[in-house]
Motif scaffolding. Structure first.
Motif, PDB file in Angstrom:
ATOM      1  N   ASP A 175       1.782 -49.650  67.825  1.00 32.54           N
ATOM      2  CA  ASP A 175       0.635 -49.110  68.572  1.00 32.54           C
ATOM      3  C   ASP A 175      -0.157 -50.224  69.250  1.00 32.54           C
ATOM      4  O   ASP A 175      -0.547 -50.104  70.421  1.00 32.54           O
ATOM      5  CB  ASP A 175      -0.277 -48.319  67.633  1.00 32.54           C
ATOM      6  CG  ASP A 175       0.385 -47.048  67.118  1.00 32.54           C
ATOM      7  OD1 ASP A 175       1.423 -46.651  67.694  1.00 32.54           O
ATOM      8  OD2 ASP A 175      -0.115 -46.482  66.126  1.00 32.54           O
ATOM      9  N   GLU A 225      -0.651 -50.858  73.259  1.00 31.53           N
ATOM     10  CA  GLU A 225      -2.001 -50.941  73.845  1.00 31.53           C
ATOM     11  C   GLU A 225      -2.176 -52.228  74.631  1.00 31.53           C
ATOM     12  O   GLU A 225      -2.740 -52.239  75.727  1.00 31.53           O
ATOM     13  CB  GLU A 225      -3.058 -50.862  72.741  1.00 31.53           C
ATOM     14  CG  GLU A 225      -3.305 -49.478  72.190  1.00 31.53           C
ATOM     15  CD  GLU A 225      -4.486 -49.456  71.235  1.00 31.53           C
ATOM     16  OE1 GLU A 225      -5.629 -49.640  71.689  1.00 31.53           O
ATOM     17  OE2 GLU A 225      -4.250 -49.271  70.021  1.00 31.53           O
ATOM     18  N   HIS A 280      -2.679 -53.012  78.894  1.00 33.39           N
ATOM     19  CA  HIS A 280      -3.927 -53.608  79.387  1.00 33.39           C
ATOM     20  C   HIS A 280      -3.629 -54.413  80.655  1.00 33.39           C
ATOM     21  O   HIS A 280      -2.675 -55.202  80.688  1.00 33.39           O
ATOM     22  CB  HIS A 280      -4.540 -54.512  78.319  1.00 33.39           C
ATOM     23  CG  HIS A 280      -5.961 -54.887  78.619  1.00 33.39           C
ATOM     24  ND1 HIS A 280      -6.294 -55.813  79.587  1.00 33.39           N
ATOM     25  CD2 HIS A 280      -7.142 -54.450  78.095  1.00 33.39           C
ATOM     26  CE1 HIS A 280      -7.604 -55.943  79.640  1.00 33.39           C
ATOM     27  NE2 HIS A 280      -8.152 -55.134  78.742  1.00 33.39           N
ATOM     28  N   MET A 314     -10.025 -53.128  70.357  1.00 37.98           N
ATOM     29  CA  MET A 314      -8.774 -52.515  69.875  1.00 37.98           C
ATOM     30  C   MET A 314      -8.582 -52.773  68.387  1.00 37.98           C
ATOM     31  O   MET A 314      -8.277 -51.868  67.598  1.00 37.98           O
ATOM     32  CB  MET A 314      -7.568 -53.106  70.620  1.00 37.98           C
ATOM     33  CG  MET A 314      -7.429 -52.762  72.066  1.00 37.98           C
ATOM     34  SD  MET A 314      -5.915 -53.550  72.709  1.00 37.98           S
ATOM     35  CE  MET A 314      -6.261 -53.535  74.466  1.00 37.98           C
TER      36      MET A 314
END
Length: 755
Positions: free
Chosen positions: A86, A90, A94, A183
């Protein structure tokens, strides 16, 4: 000089308006000030190694990266692997990420007898214990991953993030890391602790700490120097006048930085405290002559102030000039940050003199003279201390010279032990989050310092030849035996991994194959982009990427030298081999720093000596003036050698900066001494008068300068703390040199009538 003081006294309003306008012009520039957030900002001018490093980065991509690491007793669980996947996704999504690598997205060469298939390592996350164990075995049997993406104890996982390069956007890194922190914060709440380390993180912390330092230095310096002025002169009006003067000096200097595009970084961040302290030095000398005897002897306050300014303007001009010369001598450096410090600090001295004699005198005239002029007989008992010091020196001058000689010899011996090095790790305090995270990453994975070895062949597809791949392998084997080298990766490692997989994952085949056709077959089967960081498309330019935990530039230099000796002995026909990378730049910087320091010190000594000879009109007195100023520098270097403080990008400035500042009080003292000698007073009496007349100002300015440097101990940077402590020590020893050592030496000569 006296014509300047005459103009200011005759036209105080015009002088005030002109100085305020100059100040406002610079104040309006301050919003343009920027902060450098790049630890690679120290680059040697016209350095061929840096030019080559830039070329390598244009071929293989920017090498700036940071590591996100986390540790669990067993990382091969569904939860941890889902977390890794995950986070990787992510980060990949970005816009600030150029590339992201982790076990969640790297390719795995899955082989059988005479065949292999390239697939994502974490194609699926197993939901059985057997599947997770098989995944663990695959990861731990792949050398490409070890110490890079996973620790050898299988308890630490890493995500390596390569950000885009945005040289014109100084806020990019900070915004990117803030997003990354957000995050990670969501997952840290579930009990996972993340550690970030690498150039990007160091850059952001550097910028953040510079801003924090400025927010600490400026108000603290203002508060402390105000208290000193109030304590010495016991006059609130004089304290307020002094504060107005230093605020104009500070604002104008910072505005000059913004106007010229000079950024705040860990070198220029000391300038504000420096300028404020030095601005007060001239202010104190002016205040020390605000004597009620002058006021009573003159017709009015204008004439009294004119007499005061005539007394101090020439020595104050000379002290500002010599200090500016000391600072400006650093402009010969081949390092831009050092030159920027030289320009800004020397300009600060010119602005300081301008405001001290164009802004401050009109403000004095606008005050009631009876409130600011004072009797010297009320100088806090300091006169008694100065008188006792003068008598002690007269009686013990021979012993004083002997003791100082022993100190100088001892300092010289310890100075020979000083190490020349820059150590980024040591820039930060041990308790800082950056330092702790970096220690964690280096302990469980690999260091984040990088060094490359570039190999360029003179023919296409040269690195599909077994002998050239074996050359890569031989270099790596040698490098692994050097201290501080944690991991290395090259095109040869990928070929060896393919060879192992092609032979049914037999670890005995983790070697470079002997047949060229077999290598060509591997390259046909291999369709991953993972090798692009290590070989170009035409297979004629390869690089070995080394990650180091050694952060000392001195030991990095030893590592580079050992590598160069080894490479020089290799037989590599048709292949040009060159060491490059970030580490090479760091080593070059420290050598350039040493070279420029010697040149700057020689230039400063030469120009200041010329000024002293012209002012004192005596070669003998000019040479004598250097004794109390070289003495504190020798003591400083002796203490550095004794305590193991290295000569780096901050502490290297001390010698030149301190020389330019320390000579100021010597000028005031010798000019006062020379004045009394010319009246026919004996040597001892002239020295006593010089100590009594100039002692208050010399002691006060030394205390103020020590405070100005002393506030640097609150810095977030260890080199800046050393710079502050050692510079404050230099100011104290310079005070001893001026009031004790210099009179003691002068007393050694026989008393003759002054000419």
């Amino acid at each position: 000089m006296k014509s300047i003081s005459g103009f200011v006294v005759r036209h105080p309003l015009a002088s005030l308006v002109a100085s305020v306008m100059v100040g406002l012009f610079f104040f309006l520039q301050i919003p343009k000030l920027t902060t450098i957030d790049n630890v690679d900002y120290f680059v040697v001018d016209d350095d061929p190694d840096f030019a080559y490093y830039e070329e390598i980065r244009s071929i293989f991509g920017e090498d700036e990266f940071f590591v996100i690491a986390f540790r669990q007793p067993d990382v091969f669980t569904e939860r941890n692997l889902h977390l890794l996947r995950d986070l990787t996704r992510e980060l990949e999504s970005h816009p600030g990420s150029r590339n992201v690598k982790s076990l969640a997205n790297v390719d795995y060469v899955d082989g059988a007898q005479e065949f292999f298939d390239v697939r994502p390592f974490l194609e699926t996350i197993p939901d059985t214990r057997e599947g997770l164990e098989r995944l663990r075995e695959q990861a731990m049997s792949t050398p490409l991953y070890l110490d890079n993406l996973i620790s050898r104890d299988a308890e630490t996982l890493a995500i390596i993030v390569y950000p885009h390069d945005h040289p014109d956007d100084h806020e990019f890194r900070r915004r990117f890391l803030d997003d990354v922190a957000n995050m990670l914060a969501r997952h840290e709440a579930e009990g996972t602790r993340f550690h970030l380390a690498g150039n990007t993180v160091s850059n952001v912390f550097l910028s953040r700490y510079v801003q924090q330092d400025l927010a600490t230095f400026i108000p603290l310096t203002i508060t402390l120097v105000a208290l000193v002025i109030l304590a010495v002169f016991k006059n609130l009006r004089l304290t307020l006048l002094a504060m107005v003067n230093i605020m104009f000096c500070l604002g104008a200097t910072v505005g000059f930085m913004a106007l010229t595009g000079t950024a705040m970084h860990n070198v220029t961040s000391v300038v504000p405290s420096l300028v404020m302290a030095l601005a007060l030095a001239d202010t104190v000398h002016i205040f020390s002559y605000l004597d009620k005897d002058y006021l009573g002897a003159e017709q009015n306050k204008h004439a009294a102030l004119r007499r005061v300014l005539d007394k101090v303007i020439l020595p104050c001009f000379l002290t500002s000039l010599t200090t500016a010369v000391g600072f400006f001598s650093l402009s010969v450096s081949t390092l831009l940050p050092i030159r920027e410090f030289a320009y800004v600090a020397s300009m600060g001295m010119l602005l300081e003199f301008f405001f001290s004699f164009f802004l401050l005198p009109p403000l004095i005239l606008f005050c009631n003279p009876s409130k600011i002029y004072r009797s010297r007989r009320t100088e806090h008992g300091l006169s008694g201390i100065l008188f006792a010091t003068s008598r002690f020196v007269r009686k013990q001058h021979v012993r004083i010279c002997f003791v100082v000689l022993l100190i100088v010899i001892g300092s010289g011996w310890f100075a020979g032990k000083i190490q020349m090095e820059t150590n980024l790790l040591e820039y930060f305090k041990k308790e800082s989050p950056l330092r702790q995270d970096l220690d964690f990453v280096q302990q469980h994975l690999s260091g984040v310092a990088t060094m490359d070895i570039s190999l360029r062949a003179n023919s296409d597809f040269a690195f599909s030849e077994p002998e050239n791949l074996l050359l890569l392998d031989a270099i790596q084997s040698f490098m692994h035996g050097l201290p501080g080298v944690d991991t290395s990766l090259s095109f040869a490692d990928y070929i060896k991994d393919m060879n192992k997989s092609f032979h049914d994952e037999d670890p005995q085949f983790y070697v470079v194959p002997e047949e060229r056709d077999l290598i060509a077959q591997y390259l046909l089967l291999y369709d991953s982009r993972d090798i692009d960081d290590y070989i170009n498309r035409s297979l004629d330019h390869a690089r070995i990427v080394l990650r180091l935990s050694e952060t000392s530039s001195a030991r990095q230099a030893e590592l580079i030298e050992a590598t160069q000796i080894f490479l020089a002995e290799l037989e590599a026909d048709g292949i040009a081999i060159r060491i490059t990378g970030n580490v090479v730049q760091q080593v070059n910087v420290i050598q350039a720093l040493l070279d420029s320091l010697m040149a700057s010190l020689a230039l400063a000594v030469g120009v200041i000596a010329l000024i002293m000879f012209l002012v004192l009109r005596s070669i003998k007195m000019g040479l004598l003036s250097f004794v109390p100023n070289i003495f504190p520098l020798l003591v400083n270097f002796g203490i550095m050698g004794l305590l193991g403080i290295p000569l780096d990008t901050s502490t290297a400035l001390i010698a030149v900066v301190a020389l330019g500042i320390a000579v100021d009080d010597t000028i005031h003292f010798l000019m006062e001494y020379d004045t009394h000698r010319k009246t026919g007073l004996p040597i001892a009496a002239s020295l006593e008068q010089a100590v009594m007349n100039k002692g208050l100002a010399i002691v006060t300015t030394s205390v103020i300068l020590s405070i100005g440097f002393g506030v640097l101990v609150f810095s977030n940077f260890v080199p800046t703390i050393y710079f502050g402590l050692l510079s404050a020590l230099v100011m104290v020893t310079a005070l001893i040199g001026d009031l004790i050592l210099l009179p003691a030496i002068i007393l050694l000569k026989k008393d003759r009538p002054a000419t």
